[in-house]
Design an enzyme around this catalytic site. Structure first.
Site, PDB file in Angstrom:
ATOM      1  CD  GLU A  15      -2.660  -1.269   2.536  1.00 62.72           C
ATOM      2  OE1 GLU A  15      -3.821  -1.729   2.503  1.00 62.72           O
ATOM      3  OE2 GLU A  15      -2.097  -0.918   3.592  1.00 62.72           O
ATOM      4  N   GLY A  79     -12.127  -4.512   1.554  1.00 64.82           N
ATOM      5  CA  GLY A  79     -13.103  -5.407   0.964  1.00 64.82           C
ATOM      6  C   GLY A  79     -14.387  -4.652   0.675  1.00 64.82           C
ATOM      7  CG  MET A 195      -8.646  -5.552   9.066  1.00 63.99           C
ATOM      8  SD  MET A 195      -7.522  -6.955   8.866  1.00 63.99           S
ATOM      9  CE  MET A 195      -7.196  -7.384  10.573  1.00 63.99           C
ATOM     10  CD  GLU A 196      -5.514  -1.468   8.686  1.00 64.86           C
ATOM     11  OE1 GLU A 196      -5.176  -2.644   8.881  1.00 64.86           O
ATOM     12  OE2 GLU A 196      -6.082  -1.073   7.643  1.00 64.86           O
ATOM     13  CG  ASP A 221     -11.253  -8.522  -0.696  1.00 65.19           C
ATOM     14  OD1 ASP A 221     -12.296  -8.523  -0.016  1.00 65.19           O
ATOM     15  OD2 ASP A 221     -10.169  -8.065  -0.279  1.00 65.19           O
TER      16      ASP A 221
END
Length: 253
Positions: A15, A79, A195-196, A221
């Site tokens: 990233e 996602g 997740m962050e 995804d």
């Protein structure tokens, strides 16, 4: 250009690859590498935090305290939750919500704002909305932006990614379930899950009302049963597309 030092957070090296070349001197604090550089002409401090809310929260505290950053941008992959979206689409967050913080009850999970105490009458509505004036600047920054079609080699067809605005969810688990994807989208009407971002927004909100948080995510995804397969294939490409949008947004934050 907004005259505030910008902190740029990514979880993974893929990233970060298109945001900074890591050529500057690295300062390691709490096991995390920080270095100064520029993005779209704007001075910034970059950090690769690692995945998850604790890592992201630690990186945020250090950016705010040690480097005196007064604006933050996350850039990376996510996602997709909204079935109308596709691989490669970019989601710019209008709010960040932690979907895994709350109370487990016999009749299901109750989502609440992290740290809130509903028993004391505190507002427990989950989420950290982005200031409307900032969202307006971000929309203006990407107006007219046309992304190239996805490379045929990634196997998603020659679709052209779109830039969207919407809520982004955060949780400490990689979503690899179609049932979970449907439930999260139905519950929050959010566009993406990662997740962050929710942890960064929580820390920033405690630091002060003047800390802007912008979350830029490219869908690698669709957060369903095959997301573990899609993620590995699309990660490098998705990270590059996210960085293209991040460069457009950085001067507006």
């Amino acid at each position: 250009m907004v005259n505030r030092l910008l902190g740029v957070i990514t979880a993974l090296p893929e990233e970060l690859a298109h945001l900074s070349d890591r050529s500057a001197e690295v300062t390691t604090i709490g096991g995390l590498p920080f270095w100064r550089g520029r993005i779209a002409g704007r001075e910034a401090v970059f950090v690769e935090s690692g995945a998850g809310k604790v890592n992201a929260g630690l990186a945020t505290v250090l950016l705010l305290d040690r480097f005196d950053c007064r604006a933050l941008m996350l850039c990376g992959v996510a996602g997709g939750l909204d079935p109308a979206l596709g691989v490669g689409d970019i989601v710019i967050g209008t709010g960040n919500i932690q979907h895994d913080y709350g109370v487990e009850k016999e009749d299901g999970f109750v989502h609440i704002q992290p740290g809130s105490r509903p028993s004391l009458g505190q507002d427990s509505t989950p989420g950290y909305p982005v200031e409307e004036a900032l969202v307006a600047r971000l929309r203006e920054a990407v107006a007219g932006l046309a992304l190239d079609p996805l490379p045929e080699t990634v196997g998603a067809g020659r679709r052209t990614p779109a830039v969207r605005f919407g809520a982004i969810l955060t949780g400490d688990s990689f979503v690899n379930s179609e049932d979970t994807r449907r439930r999260l989208h139905a519950t929050f009407q959010a566009q993406a899950v990662e997740m962050e971002g929710g942890a960064v927004a929580q820390v920033a909100s405690r630091w002060g009302d003047d800390i802007s948080v912008v979350n830029v995510r490219c869908l690698s995804d669709l957060a369903g049963a095959e997301s573990h397969l899609d993620f590995r294939a699309f990660l490098p490409v998705a990270a590059r597309y996210a960085s293209l949008v991040a460069h457009r947004l950085a001067p507006a934050i």
